[in-house]
Design a protein around this motif. Sequence first.
Motif, PDB file in Angstrom:
ATOM      1  N   VAL A  92     -26.636 -36.588 -38.549  1.00 48.43           N
ATOM      2  CA  VAL A  92     -26.697 -35.679 -37.404  1.00 48.43           C
ATOM      3  C   VAL A  92     -25.843 -36.206 -36.265  1.00 48.43           C
ATOM      4  CG1 VAL A  92     -28.213 -34.730 -35.617  1.00 48.43           C
ATOM      5  CG2 VAL A  92     -28.956 -34.735 -38.003  1.00 48.43           C
ATOM      6  N   GLY A  93     -25.922 -37.511 -36.017  1.00 49.67           N
ATOM      7  CA  GLY A  93     -25.114 -38.110 -34.961  1.00 49.67           C
ATOM      8  C   GLY A  93     -23.628 -37.957 -35.214  1.00 49.67           C
ATOM      9  N   ALA A  94     -23.243 -38.090 -36.486  1.00 53.01           N
ATOM     10  CA  ALA A  94     -21.827 -37.966 -36.833  1.00 53.01           C
ATOM     11  C   ALA A  94     -21.327 -36.531 -36.697  1.00 53.01           C
ATOM     12  CB  ALA A  94     -21.592 -38.460 -38.261  1.00 53.01           C
ATOM     13  N   MET A  95     -22.245 -35.569 -36.737  1.00 53.31           N
ATOM     14  CA  MET A  95     -21.855 -34.159 -36.629  1.00 53.31           C
ATOM     15  C   MET A  95     -21.962 -33.614 -35.215  1.00 53.31           C
ATOM     16  SD  MET A  95     -23.364 -32.370 -40.087  1.00 53.31           S
ATOM     17  CE  MET A  95     -25.063 -32.815 -39.772  1.00 53.31           C
ATOM     18  N   THR A  96     -22.507 -34.403 -34.289  1.00 56.15           N
ATOM     19  CA  THR A  96     -22.858 -33.881 -32.965  1.00 56.15           C
ATOM     20  C   THR A  96     -21.892 -34.357 -31.889  1.00 56.15           C
ATOM     21  OG1 THR A  96     -25.197 -33.879 -33.598  1.00 56.15           O
ATOM     22  CG2 THR A  96     -24.700 -33.738 -31.252  1.00 56.15           C
ATOM     23  N   ASP A  97     -21.507 -33.429 -31.047  1.00 58.74           N
ATOM     24  CA  ASP A  97     -20.668 -33.736 -29.889  1.00 58.74           C
ATOM     25  C   ASP A  97     -21.562 -33.867 -28.661  1.00 58.74           C
ATOM     26  OD1 ASP A  97     -18.785 -33.983 -27.917  1.00 58.74           O
ATOM     27  OD2 ASP A  97     -17.934 -31.970 -28.153  1.00 58.74           O
ATOM     28  N   PHE A  98     -21.664 -35.077 -28.105  1.00 56.81           N
ATOM     29  CA  PHE A  98     -22.479 -35.300 -26.914  1.00 56.81           C
ATOM     30  C   PHE A  98     -21.728 -34.947 -25.630  1.00 56.81           C
ATOM     31  CE2 PHE A  98     -24.971 -38.756 -29.336  1.00 56.81           C
ATOM     32  CZ  PHE A  98     -25.918 -37.828 -29.726  1.00 56.81           C
ATOM     33  N   GLY A  99     -20.486 -34.492 -25.757  1.00 59.72           N
ATOM     34  CA  GLY A  99     -19.669 -34.175 -24.598  1.00 59.72           C
ATOM     35  C   GLY A  99     -20.322 -33.242 -23.595  1.00 59.72           C
ATOM     36  N   PRO A 100     -20.915 -32.106 -24.031  1.00 59.49           N
ATOM     37  CA  PRO A 100     -21.544 -31.192 -23.066  1.00 59.49           C
ATOM     38  C   PRO A 100     -22.677 -31.835 -22.273  1.00 59.49           C
ATOM     39  CG  PRO A 100     -21.163 -30.068 -25.142  1.00 59.49           C
ATOM     40  CD  PRO A 100     -20.854 -31.515 -25.380  1.00 59.49           C
ATOM     41  N   LEU A 101     -23.441 -32.724 -22.909  1.00 58.62           N
ATOM     42  CA  LEU A 101     -24.522 -33.413 -22.191  1.00 58.62           C
ATOM     43  C   LEU A 101     -23.957 -34.416 -21.195  1.00 58.62           C
ATOM     44  CD1 LEU A 101     -27.499 -34.090 -21.736  1.00 58.62           C
ATOM     45  CD2 LEU A 101     -27.371 -35.629 -23.708  1.00 58.62           C
ATOM     46  N   MET A 328     -28.313 -24.299 -33.939  1.00 58.41           N
ATOM     47  CA  MET A 328     -28.790 -22.928 -34.034  1.00 58.41           C
ATOM     48  C   MET A 328     -29.347 -22.412 -32.712  1.00 58.41           C
ATOM     49  SD  MET A 328     -31.543 -21.326 -36.710  1.00 58.41           S
ATOM     50  CE  MET A 328     -30.913 -22.392 -37.998  1.00 58.41           C
ATOM     51  N   ALA A 329     -30.125 -23.250 -32.014  1.00 57.22           N
ATOM     52  CA  ALA A 329     -30.716 -22.802 -30.756  1.00 57.22           C
ATOM     53  C   ALA A 329     -29.649 -22.528 -29.704  1.00 57.22           C
ATOM     54  CB  ALA A 329     -31.706 -23.854 -30.244  1.00 57.22           C
ATOM     55  N   ALA A 330     -28.582 -23.334 -29.706  1.00 56.15           N
ATOM     56  CA  ALA A 330     -27.479 -23.095 -28.764  1.00 56.15           C
ATOM     57  C   ALA A 330     -26.776 -21.770 -29.085  1.00 56.15           C
ATOM     58  CB  ALA A 330     -26.483 -24.246 -28.820  1.00 56.15           C
ATOM     59  N   ARG A 331     -26.646 -21.470 -30.349  1.00 58.56           N
ATOM     60  CA  ARG A 331     -26.015 -20.198 -30.746  1.00 58.56           C
ATOM     61  C   ARG A 331     -26.855 -19.014 -30.311  1.00 58.56           C
ATOM     62  NH1 ARG A 331     -24.609 -22.202 -36.867  1.00 58.56           N
ATOM     63  NH2 ARG A 331     -22.704 -23.389 -36.372  1.00 58.56           N
ATOM     64  N   VAL A 332     -28.186 -19.163 -30.372  1.00 52.16           N
ATOM     65  CA  VAL A 332     -29.068 -18.077 -29.929  1.00 52.16           C
ATOM     66  C   VAL A 332     -28.893 -17.843 -28.433  1.00 52.16           C
ATOM     67  CG1 VAL A 332     -31.470 -17.379 -29.629  1.00 52.16           C
ATOM     68  CG2 VAL A 332     -30.735 -18.392 -31.780  1.00 52.16           C
ATOM     69  N   SER A 333     -28.767 -18.917 -27.651  1.00 52.50           N
ATOM     70  CA  SER A 333     -28.508 -18.767 -26.215  1.00 52.50           C
ATOM     71  C   SER A 333     -27.215 -17.995 -25.987  1.00 52.50           C
ATOM     72  CB  SER A 333     -28.412 -20.151 -25.549  1.00 52.50           C
ATOM     73  OG  SER A 333     -29.613 -20.861 -25.666  1.00 52.50           O
ATOM     74  N   GLN A 334     -26.206 -18.332 -26.762  1.00 56.87           N
ATOM     75  CA  GLN A 334     -24.912 -17.645 -26.658  1.00 56.87           C
ATOM     76  C   GLN A 334     -25.037 -16.160 -26.993  1.00 56.87           C
ATOM     77  OE1 GLN A 334     -21.859 -18.052 -25.764  1.00 56.87           O
ATOM     78  NE2 GLN A 334     -20.754 -16.485 -26.916  1.00 56.87           N
ATOM     79  N   ILE A 335     -25.745 -15.866 -28.072  1.00 56.36           N
ATOM     80  CA  ILE A 335     -25.869 -14.478 -28.531  1.00 56.36           C
ATOM     81  C   ILE A 335     -26.617 -13.623 -27.504  1.00 56.36           C
ATOM     82  CG2 ILE A 335     -26.966 -12.991 -30.264  1.00 56.36           C
ATOM     83  CD1 ILE A 335     -26.374 -15.263 -32.298  1.00 56.36           C
ATOM     84  N   VAL A 336     -27.758 -14.134 -27.008  1.00 54.38           N
ATOM     85  CA  VAL A 336     -28.554 -13.373 -26.043  1.00 54.38           C
ATOM     86  C   VAL A 336     -27.776 -13.200 -24.740  1.00 54.38           C
ATOM     87  CG1 VAL A 336     -30.683 -13.335 -24.692  1.00 54.38           C
ATOM     88  CG2 VAL A 336     -30.722 -14.125 -27.061  1.00 54.38           C
ATOM     89  N   GLY A 337     -27.086 -14.243 -24.310  1.00 52.20           N
ATOM     90  CA  GLY A 337     -26.289 -14.145 -23.089  1.00 52.20           C
ATOM     91  C   GLY A 337     -25.135 -13.170 -23.219  1.00 52.20           C
ATOM     92  N   TYR A 345     -19.987 -16.788 -21.971  1.00 58.77           N
ATOM     93  CA  TYR A 345     -19.790 -17.761 -23.040  1.00 58.77           C
ATOM     94  C   TYR A 345     -20.638 -18.990 -22.718  1.00 58.77           C
ATOM     95  CZ  TYR A 345     -17.504 -20.391 -26.738  1.00 58.77           C
ATOM     96  OH  TYR A 345     -17.267 -21.120 -27.886  1.00 58.77           O
ATOM     97  N   LEU A 346     -21.817 -19.055 -23.323  1.00 54.46           N
ATOM     98  CA  LEU A 346     -22.794 -20.091 -22.993  1.00 54.46           C
ATOM     99  C   LEU A 346     -22.906 -21.199 -24.039  1.00 54.46           C
ATOM    100  CD1 LEU A 346     -25.756 -17.846 -21.751  1.00 54.46           C
ATOM    101  CD2 LEU A 346     -24.126 -19.117 -20.335  1.00 54.46           C
ATOM    102  N   LEU A 347     -22.183 -21.080 -25.154  1.00 53.20           N
ATOM    103  CA  LEU A 347     -22.415 -21.988 -26.268  1.00 53.20           C
ATOM    104  C   LEU A 347     -22.299 -23.456 -25.879  1.00 53.20           C
ATOM    105  CD1 LEU A 347     -23.020 -22.370 -29.253  1.00 53.20           C
ATOM    106  CD2 LEU A 347     -20.568 -22.200 -29.712  1.00 53.20           C
ATOM    107  N   MET A 348     -21.184 -23.840 -25.265  1.00 54.67           N
ATOM    108  CA  MET A 348     -20.995 -25.244 -24.929  1.00 54.67           C
ATOM    109  C   MET A 348     -21.975 -25.706 -23.853  1.00 54.67           C
ATOM    110  SD  MET A 348     -18.932 -26.230 -27.100  1.00 54.67           S
ATOM    111  CE  MET A 348     -18.823 -27.923 -26.523  1.00 54.67           C
ATOM    112  N   HIS A 349     -22.310 -24.827 -22.918  1.00 53.31           N
ATOM    113  CA  HIS A 349     -23.307 -25.176 -21.906  1.00 53.31           C
ATOM    114  C   HIS A 349     -24.673 -25.392 -22.562  1.00 53.31           C
ATOM    115  CE1 HIS A 349     -20.665 -24.374 -18.492  1.00 53.31           C
ATOM    116  NE2 HIS A 349     -20.266 -23.275 -19.111  1.00 53.31           N
ATOM    117  N   ALA A 350     -24.996 -24.558 -23.574  1.00 55.65           N
ATOM    118  CA  ALA A 350     -26.285 -24.688 -24.257  1.00 55.65           C
ATOM    119  C   ALA A 350     -26.336 -25.916 -25.160  1.00 55.65           C
ATOM    120  CB  ALA A 350     -26.564 -23.428 -25.081  1.00 55.65           C
TER     121      ALA A 350
END
Length: 373
Positions: A92-101, A328-337, A345-350
């Motif tokens: 999971v760590g290798a697949m995750t970008d911590f940049g937005p945080l 997945m949860a970040a994508r849901v934020s993007q879709i609803v927004g 465009y909320l994906l990276m913020h989420a």
Amino acid sequence: MDALAVALQAVWSDSGFAAFTVGNGIMIIVGIILLYLAFAKGFEPLLLAPIAFGCILANFPKTGFEEEPGLMQAILYGIHYEIFPPLIFLGVGAMTDFGPLIANPSTLLLGAAAQIGVFVSLMGAMTLGFSVQEAAAIGIIGGADGPTAIYLTIKLAPHLLGAIAVAAYSYMSLVPLIQPPIMKALTTQKEREIVMDQMRPVTKFEKLAFPVAVTIVISLLLPPIASLMGMLMLGNLLRESGVTDRLSDTAQNALINTVTIFLATGTGLTMKAENFLTYQTILIICLGLVAFAGGTAGGVLFGKIMCYATGGKVNPLIGSAGVSAVPMAARVSQIVGQKANPSNYLLMHAMGPNVAGVIGTAVAAGTMLAMLK
């Protein structure tokens, strides 16, 4: 003829049919239903399919899986001795970008706020008669983090592993169905339309320093989760270093896929009829939904507070991504927004609160272990 009858009787007595119970049959049907949901409905198939098949295997009598040395016992060893969850975190760590945080550290608060569902469900479970250790394991379902739920349950309430794992992974797969109604109920149309400013660029030094700093601080503060947090951050370092591409590729592909098969199958192997077909299982499924819904609501409500505090610069919808179902949860934020405002465009913020949710759930688990074990 007598010898033949004796031989046939011996074969029958040694077969699984002789010890097969109604409970075994019900659990095999449960496994088949889970396979259907995985393959036909696409509910987390990479996880649900091996869990389902493990459930079917677990309910064949006289297999000797837990007594005789072999592959199945090795898989169960990896479950019970907490080998597989940290390895999953490495991937999971290798697949995750911590940049937005890193770019917006305040979103860490949204990941923390989303953990409210964990503690609401914990109190609810204790009210219904579960021990505090069992209640803690049930509550962690609200973090929407399967490996952490398994890790905590093995330490505090291993007899509930099957029910908690199925609940955790089922609700993770249902994120697109569960979260939007809660998000819409707690926000106004105007709030959902908020367009957030573009995030600042994150330097390579920041991306390398962040996982090291987090590992040091959290491992010293909460030693029980050092293996989870350490593997998560090691995976991210392999991703961001720029000189360990082969290791990063292995962690986020071959390794995590292999370990997922073993972890999920081993979880299914714990779903024996005598352990799973209980009143407690029904309560766990219901409490898991409360925990997950509470986490979503907690994140969104704190997002509203941040929206007010910043003069309308934060879209509250990103708070729902504070549960750690990445991405997945970040994508849901993007879709609803985007439904509220097509130019949104909320994906990276989420992704900020989404990544924070992974850390927050692990911290919640570590806090429970420090207090209860």
